[in-house]
Design a protein around this motif. Structure first.
Motif, PDB file in Angstrom:
ATOM      1  N   VAL A  23       0.838  -1.193   0.000  1.00 41.08           N
ATOM      2  CA  VAL A  23       0.000   0.000   0.000  1.00 41.08           C
ATOM      3  C   VAL A  23       0.881   1.255   0.000  1.00 41.08           C
ATOM      4  N   PHE A  24       1.960   1.216   0.760  1.00 38.82           N
ATOM      5  CA  PHE A  24       2.898   2.345   0.815  1.00 38.82           C
ATOM      6  C   PHE A  24       3.435   2.679  -0.579  1.00 38.82           C
ATOM      7  N   HIS A  31      -1.398   7.049  -5.930  1.00 40.12           N
ATOM      8  CA  HIS A  31      -2.675   6.358  -6.016  1.00 40.12           C
ATOM      9  C   HIS A  31      -3.374   6.404  -4.658  1.00 40.12           C
ATOM     10  N   THR A  32      -4.683   6.231  -4.676  1.00 39.57           N
ATOM     11  CA  THR A  32      -5.473   6.185  -3.452  1.00 39.57           C
ATOM     12  C   THR A  32      -5.849   4.734  -3.164  1.00 39.57           C
ATOM     13  N   VAL A  33      -5.676   4.311  -1.913  1.00 38.11           N
ATOM     14  CA  VAL A  33      -5.949   2.910  -1.566  1.00 38.11           C
ATOM     15  C   VAL A  33      -6.994   2.847  -0.456  1.00 38.11           C
ATOM     16  N   TYR A  34      -8.071   2.125  -0.739  1.00 41.04           N
ATOM     17  CA  TYR A  34      -9.118   1.866   0.246  1.00 41.04           C
ATOM     18  C   TYR A  34      -8.938   0.448   0.785  1.00 41.04           C
ATOM     19  N   VAL A  35      -8.852   0.320   2.092  1.00 41.82           N
ATOM     20  CA  VAL A  35      -8.674  -0.988   2.728  1.00 41.82           C
ATOM     21  C   VAL A  35      -9.836  -1.217   3.685  1.00 41.82           C
ATOM     22  N   GLN A  36     -10.489  -2.356   3.552  1.00 44.16           N
ATOM     23  CA  GLN A  36     -11.566  -2.678   4.473  1.00 44.16           C
ATOM     24  C   GLN A  36     -11.005  -2.935   5.867  1.00 44.16           C
ATOM     25  N   TYR A  50      -1.922  -0.065   8.169  1.00 46.09           N
ATOM     26  CA  TYR A  50      -2.375   0.497   6.892  1.00 46.09           C
ATOM     27  C   TYR A  50      -2.588   2.004   6.990  1.00 46.09           C
ATOM     28  N   ALA A  51      -3.147   2.442   8.114  1.00 48.53           N
ATOM     29  CA  ALA A  51      -3.432   3.866   8.280  1.00 48.53           C
ATOM     30  C   ALA A  51      -2.159   4.703   8.278  1.00 48.53           C
TER      31      ALA A  51
END
Length: 362
Positions: A23-24, A31-36, A50-51
């Motif tokens: 993700v980093f 890019h934008t990454v959405y993680v549940q 992740y945050a």
């Protein structure tokens, strides 16, 4: 691009499509990454991990899918995820379409772009995104097979390595690809006698060169398979035809020729299995018995070791995710022939020949 990483919901699947390190790299590339939320928990990665690298955490899978141009997963979508997939959305994951007509039809109807890890293919014929999970599954096949050979679990009661004065167990490996070689390596390490069969003489020569003397090679034929199953304790199905159903190398009638308590592990189960009696199982209920032969046919074996598996998977998928995110799927697949091989379904059309032939779709 907006990239989504949903939580895996297949039975006992604890892997996650992207590590915080992955993700980093995506965020570093703007890019934008959405993680549940809790998507990485089963693999040992937490929401705070992740945050801190800049991911946007959302509570539901529906929000991940709704906000994303590309979904990065581990396993194929299951029925409750089908309605979440949007027209034109890239879904990058292991699909194994040949084992499920229902999934194939659902993805056709979604009009999404389905890029399958397992069919990304380099010019030398190698499968870079399948290799690490094949390595894990091959090694696990022996680990699980050894366990289910124990008598309390209805196995034959054989210790693969034997002890002084007692011969070791015998392992038959069908296929000398990545899975087969890793299985043979693990079995040999335990001290078992290993026979590995394949129709590719180049692979057999390679195995013969790199393996110890208690690993022997033979050309694969029905005659040789029938001969060996009579005296081997553990049989590993490790045959792969990229994108197509696996051939049925062990038929129902062969089971009666095996010793009671023989264990069969079908690593090809994701592609329909190479045993006629294969039925996909889960980590929750991994085995069943037919004619006194124990079958282990878990469809996501690497999911049992998610920390190792997730790291190994992201190591190889991240470069391709970056190509897709940086260029878009059309430009990326045009520029990189290996990635273009991963295209299976594009906006309602099957574009992978072997898949079309599997279900007779024109």
């Amino acid at each position: 691009m907006k990239i989504g990483v949903p939580k895996e919901i297949k039975n006992n699947e604890s892997r996650v499509g992207m590590t915080p390190a992955g993700v980093f790299e995506l965020i570093k590339n703007n890019h934008t990454v959405y993680v549940q939320q809790d998507a990485g928990f089963g693999s040992g990665f937490f929401d705070t991990d992740y945050a801190v690298v800049g991911a946007i955490l959302v509570p539901t899978a529906a929000e991940v899918y709704a906000n994303s141009d590309m979904i990065v997963k581990v396993k194929e979508p299951v029925a409750e995820e089908y309605p979440l997939i949007k027209k034109g959305q890239i879904v990058f994951t292991y699909f194994h379409f040949a084992s499920s007509e229902e999934l194939t039809i659902a993805m056709l109807e979604s009009k999404s772009i389905c890029i399958a890890y397992e069919t990304v293919e380099e010019t030398d014929g190698s499968l870079p995104l399948l290799t690490p999970m094949s390595e894990v599954a091959g090694r696990m096949a022996i680990q699980q097979g050894a366990k289910y050979l124990e008598k309390p679990i209805k196995g034959r009661g054989v210790l693969l390595g034997g002890v002084p004065g007692v011969p070791p167990g015998k392992v038959l490996v069908l296929g000398a690809g990545i899975v087969g070689i890793q299985a043979a390596k693990m079995a040999a390490g335990l001290g078992a006698h290993v026979t590995i069969l394949d129709i590719n003489m180049k692979r057999l020569r390679y195995v013969n060169d790199v393996m110890p003397s208690h690993v022997v090679t033979e050309f694969s034929s029905e005659y040789n398979i029938r001969r060996h199953i009579k005296n081997h304790d553990l049989i590993i199905g490790a045959v792969l035809i990229p994108g197509a159903k696996a051939p049925k190398l062990i038929t129902r009638d062969m089971l009666k020729e095996m010793h009671p308590g023989t264990v069969m592990v079908d690593v090809a189960v994701d592609q329909g299995g190479c045993f006629e009696t294969t039925v996909a199982t889960t980590h929750e209920n991994p085995t069943y018995i037919i004619d006194d032969v124990v079958h282990y046919c878990v469809a996501n074996m690497p999911g049992a070791v998610p920390y190792t598996s997730t790291l190994a998977l992201t190591n190889v998928t991240l470069p391709y995710v970056l190509k897709l995110a940086n260029l878009g799927w059309k430009a990326a697949t045009e520029r990189y022939p290996d990635l273009s091989k991963g295209l299976n379904i594009v906006e309602g059309e099957i574009v992978y020949k072997e898949l079309a032939e599997t279900f007779n779709f024109s």
